[in-house]
Write an enzyme that holds these catalytic residues in place. Structure first.
Site, PDB file in Angstrom:
ATOM      1  N   ASP A 118      30.328  42.098  43.342  1.00 18.99           N
ATOM      2  CA  ASP A 118      30.604  41.904  41.914  1.00 18.99           C
ATOM      3  C   ASP A 118      30.498  43.254  41.194  1.00 18.99           C
ATOM      4  O   ASP A 118      30.801  44.289  41.784  1.00 18.99           O
ATOM      5  CB  ASP A 118      29.615  40.873  41.335  1.00 18.99           C
ATOM      6  CG  ASP A 118      30.231  40.031  40.230  1.00 18.99           C
ATOM      7  OD1 ASP A 118      30.583  40.613  39.193  1.00 18.99           O
ATOM      8  OD2 ASP A 118      30.348  38.810  40.390  1.00 18.99           O
ATOM      9  N   HIS A 122      28.948  40.989  34.210  1.00 15.97           N
ATOM     10  CA  HIS A 122      29.465  39.901  35.044  1.00 15.97           C
ATOM     11  C   HIS A 122      28.611  39.675  36.289  1.00 15.97           C
ATOM     12  O   HIS A 122      28.276  38.538  36.644  1.00 15.97           O
ATOM     13  CB  HIS A 122      30.917  40.204  35.430  1.00 15.97           C
ATOM     14  CG  HIS A 122      31.655  39.080  36.085  1.00 15.97           C
ATOM     15  ND1 HIS A 122      31.593  38.837  37.437  1.00 15.97           N
ATOM     16  CD2 HIS A 122      32.480  38.136  35.572  1.00 15.97           C
ATOM     17  CE1 HIS A 122      32.354  37.792  37.733  1.00 15.97           C
ATOM     18  NE2 HIS A 122      32.906  37.350  36.610  1.00 15.97           N
ATOM     19  N   SER A 144      34.338  31.916  37.942  1.00 11.68           N
ATOM     20  CA  SER A 144      33.315  32.915  38.292  1.00 11.68           C
ATOM     21  C   SER A 144      31.911  32.362  38.099  1.00 11.68           C
ATOM     22  O   SER A 144      30.979  32.750  38.796  1.00 11.68           O
ATOM     23  CB  SER A 144      33.468  34.162  37.412  1.00 11.68           C
ATOM     24  OG  SER A 144      34.461  35.023  37.905  1.00 11.68           O
TER      25      SER A 144
END
Length: 784
Positions: free
Chosen positions: A176, A252, A576
């Site tokens: 990620d 994220h 996600s």
């Protein structure tokens, strides 16, 4: 389009992203579907502008698992790769070394290098090369969600009926944007020492700088990958790189990691919204961060390097909340498919997101060895009411907590059109489309259509720049995604939007007030399937149902990087966010059953999923409220508690995936001497998968599956069929009796067309255990 030549010549055909040369050899460079051509070799002595063929870019040269008995020393492998590159660089070792980007040597073999297309084609023809493909950029795809699914939010408590204490020995890798190690979600308070089997690293970045990164007993590994990104982005990448370390600059990666394995945080909230205790699914599991994604995206060569390291480091599960755009290319021209296959071959489960395209056949991460997750919706809403001057309240959705003191004149944005923009164009509040004099001090009603390229937040910024006091956005997508806007703002669907427009037309001086957002539970039933979640059927192998399962993915509160907007927690939506929910449960299953294979863990999660909402009705799908199908949610919405005691599993081993590998180079991929010259639908359907899909049923067909008893040693299961419309389904035998733990039993499902239905039809096969034995269900998907 397929062009067949005689057997002595090359066979050439194209996929959406690949030029295939020979049996099992592929050069992939982003061709459009249907385009077919042979790449010409460069002519010597050419003058003028260089042909496109000679422009270099980064390619992956994939060489499979590597031949058994070959030396695996770093020097020998690097020397081999440099020799191959020297051969295509006119014998220049210096040029070969300069073009080299990565060497992959742990879970699989290959390298990345900067090449032109002719050089890539020459490498593809070399012995030992499986495929050559371009370095494609990939896209990145809480408090209440775990409560909603019945998993206690008490920090490190045990799940009733099973022991999950072993989760401290489960290591989860996240490919990620990195991680923020100081977040409360990643505290190592009271955690025992790092497992001795861990072989990973903690790349600290620059000492005494903002990039500096430290691990602890929770975050036990951190790596970052820049080579592919910098090679592709060039000088423009320098300004986009904030931290040259595993430290997360975008948020994220911290968000996804905390959903799956974050520690308990007592007062997690977003500006007061969604306040409550927030752990991850497996709060005592260890985290290893592999930072491959930077502000402008994630490149294949970096992703493959992360998979290669994660396999060697000793992770148990890999979570990948990113993926290709649809339609996805061939399995072995896709970095995530390649990396996940070799991870699976090393006993590592890979959990991935299905994508956010929201259309039929748009799901990606389609490989059968991966666990692919769709996005579902819980019963929590972030509501911002609109009060009309006539006293009516309209329900909107927002994360904005601005307080408006008075009602404000409200007009459609089409009445504030500017310059050369038509009223219709201005109704979408496009950049520079609004007249500041007409918009100043008013609430504007903007529109947004399905597939709009403008984000809702950027639309609110256009409204703010025009001097407006607020925004009501009518979004026909109806996906219930909540956003924080630059002005007081809220989003409504078409039905509510029509009510507002009707009010505006009914009075000369319409005015409204947008109230601050607040958290409301059970305003809508759940779970549901999110409107943005990508759907099946699989565009690569329709015999394999994708996505596999659904999990919460709408308005999820979790950890964040304060480097982004100075926030420690944030609310995001997407597959996600759904992916790490399943990752967390997979970590718990692994802690209870440490010896289970990736497919066994996957089976436990799939066969115990539910297709019913909290009111025991069939799960619906947004935005139309229709009943969801397996193309929307796979086996259903994940049930964490039942997944820990599945009773029965469908197991598969890496060699069972051979039918998905075409070509004489199969032995390079799998590391054995098997060959396969074609892929058949029957072999794909025969995979011991926890679902059955038959996309080409002519009259009759039979499918065999094998179950393994992991519940009570002496148990009995009875088949209960809900047949797809127009299809007769029988099961032989109808009852399976198990005499001991680990015993395997096979059964056959027979399909016969009674009345040919139109399109796909859906049903299920359930196995009901006696007494306390578990019940499990597998979807049946048929197209006659």
């Amino acid at each position: 389009m397929v062009t067949w030549l005689n057997n002595l010549e090359r066979k050439i055909f194209t996929s959406p992203s690949c030029l295939h040369i020979g049996v099992g050899l592929r050069v992939c460079d982003g061709f459009f579907p249907g385009q077919s051509r042979v790449l010409p070799r460069a002519r010597s002595g050419a003058t003028g502008r260089p042909p496109l063929l000679l422009l270099p870019q980064v390619y992956v040269v994939y060489m499979g698992k590597g031949l058994q008995g070959d030396s695996d020393s770093q020097q020998d492998i690097m020397r081999l790769h440099h020799q191959m590159l020297t051969a295509v660089h006119d014998g220049s070792l210096e040029k070969a070394q300069a073009s080299h980007v990565y060497t992959y040597r742990s879970g699989f073999q290959g390298f990345a290098a900067k090449l032109n297309k002719e050089q890539a084609m020459r490498l593809a023809e070399m012995p030992g090369v499986v495929s050559v493909f371009t370095n494609t950029k990939r896209r990145l795809r809480t408090t209440h969600s775990w409560d909603f699914m019945g998993l206690s939010t008490n920090a490190e408590c045990e799940v009733p009926g099973v022991s999950t204490k072993n989760q401290e020995n489960v290591i989860v890798g996240f490919i990620d944007t990195g991680i923020w190690p100081e977040s409360l979600s990643f505290s190592d308070l009271a955690m025992p020492p790092v497992p001795k089997r861990w072989r990973g690293q903690c790349q600290r970045g620059e000492a005494n700088s903002p990039s500096n990164f430290t691990c602890n007993r929770k975050i036990i590994g951190g790596r970052y990958y820049l080579n592919g990104y910098q090679t592709e982005e060039g000088g423009s990448s320098k300004n986009a790189i904030k931290f040259i370390s595993p430290r997360d600059s975008s948020g994220h990666g911290s968000h996804t990691a905390s959903i799956a394995a974050g520690r308990f945080v007592r007062n997690m909230n977003y500006g007061g919204l969604g306040a409550g205790g927030g752990p991850g699914g497996a709060p005592m599991a260890r985290i290893a961060a592999y930072k491959t994604c930077w502000d402008s995206g994630c490149y294949d060569v970096d992703i493959l390097a992360a998979f290669d390291d994660a396999i060697r480091d000793g992770v148990d599960i890999i979570s990948v909340s990113l993926g290709p755009d649809y339609p996805q290319g061939d399995y072995f021209s896709d970095a995530i498919s390649i990396g996940s296959f070799h991870a699976t071959s090393n006993g590592i489960l890979v959990v991935s997101s299905a994508g956010n395209a929201g259309r039929q056949s748009s799901a990606t991460n389609l490989a059968p060895w991966m666990l692919t997750v769709a996005a579902g919706i819980t019963d929590r809403s972030f509501v911002s009411y609109i009060r009309l001057a006539n006293g009516t309240y309209i329900t909107g959705e927002s994360l904005s907590t601005y307080h408006m003191k008075n009602s404000v004149r409200t007009i459609p944005a089409s009445e504030a059109n500017a310059g050369y923009f038509t009223p219709y164009q201005s109704s979408f509040c496009l950049d520079s489309s609004l007249n500041r004099t007409k918009a100043r001090g008013k609430i504007l009603i903007c529109r947004r259509t399905r597939g709009s390229s403008e984000s809702r937040v950027s639309t609110s910024m256009v409204v703010k720049e025009a001097g407006a006091a607020g925004m009501i956005l009518i979004d026909e997508m109806g996906d219930h995604v909540a956003n924080h806007f630059a002005v007081p703002g809220t989003v409504v669907g078409k039905q509510m939007g029509d009510k507002i427009i009707s009010y505006i037309k009914s009075t000369r001086h319409a005015s409204t007030m947008i109230l601050p957002a607040k958290t409301i539970l059970r305003l809508q039933d759940g779970p549901r399937v999110a409107a943005f979640s990508s759907r099946g059927p699989s565009s690569l192998t329709p015999e394999i149902l994708k996505p596999d399962v659904a999990a919460p993915g709408l308005n999820i509160l979790a950890a964040w990087s304060p480097a982004k907007n100075n926030m420690h927690f944030n609310i995001l939506s997407g597959t996600s966010m759904a992916c790490p929910h399943v990752t967390g449960i997979a970590a718990l299953v692994k802690s209870v059953y440490p010896s289970w294979s990736p497919s066994a863990i996957k089976s436990a999660i799939m066969t115990t999923a539910t297709v019913l909402d909290k009111k025991r009705r069939t799960i619906a799908t947004d935005p139309d409220g229709k009943a969801a199908t397996p193309f929307d949610f796979g086996s259903g919405f994940m049930d964490p508690i039942k997944a820990l005691n599945p009773g029965i599993i469908f197991d598969a081993q890496p060699e069972d995936y051979r039918s998905f590998f075409i070509g004489d180079n199969l032995h390079l991929i799998t590391g054995d001497n098997c060959t396969c010259t074609h892929r058949s639908s029957s072999s794909a359907t025969a995979l011991n998968y926890p679902s059955i899909t038959i996309p080409y049923l002519r009259k009759s067909y039979s499918v065999t599956r094998t179950m393994t008893n992991v519940g009570n040693p002496r148990s009995s299961y009875r088949a209960v069929v809900s047949a797809p419309r127009g299809i007769n389904v029988t099961v032989t035998p109808e009852v399976l009796n198990f005499e001991n733990y680990g015993v395997k039993k096979a059964f056959t499902v027979n399909f016969h067309v009674d009345v040919p239905p139109r399109g796909y039809v859906f049903g299920s096969l359930s196995w009901h255990g006696n007494g306390r034995d578990a019940h499990l269900t597998m979807p049946l998907v048929v197209k006659a």
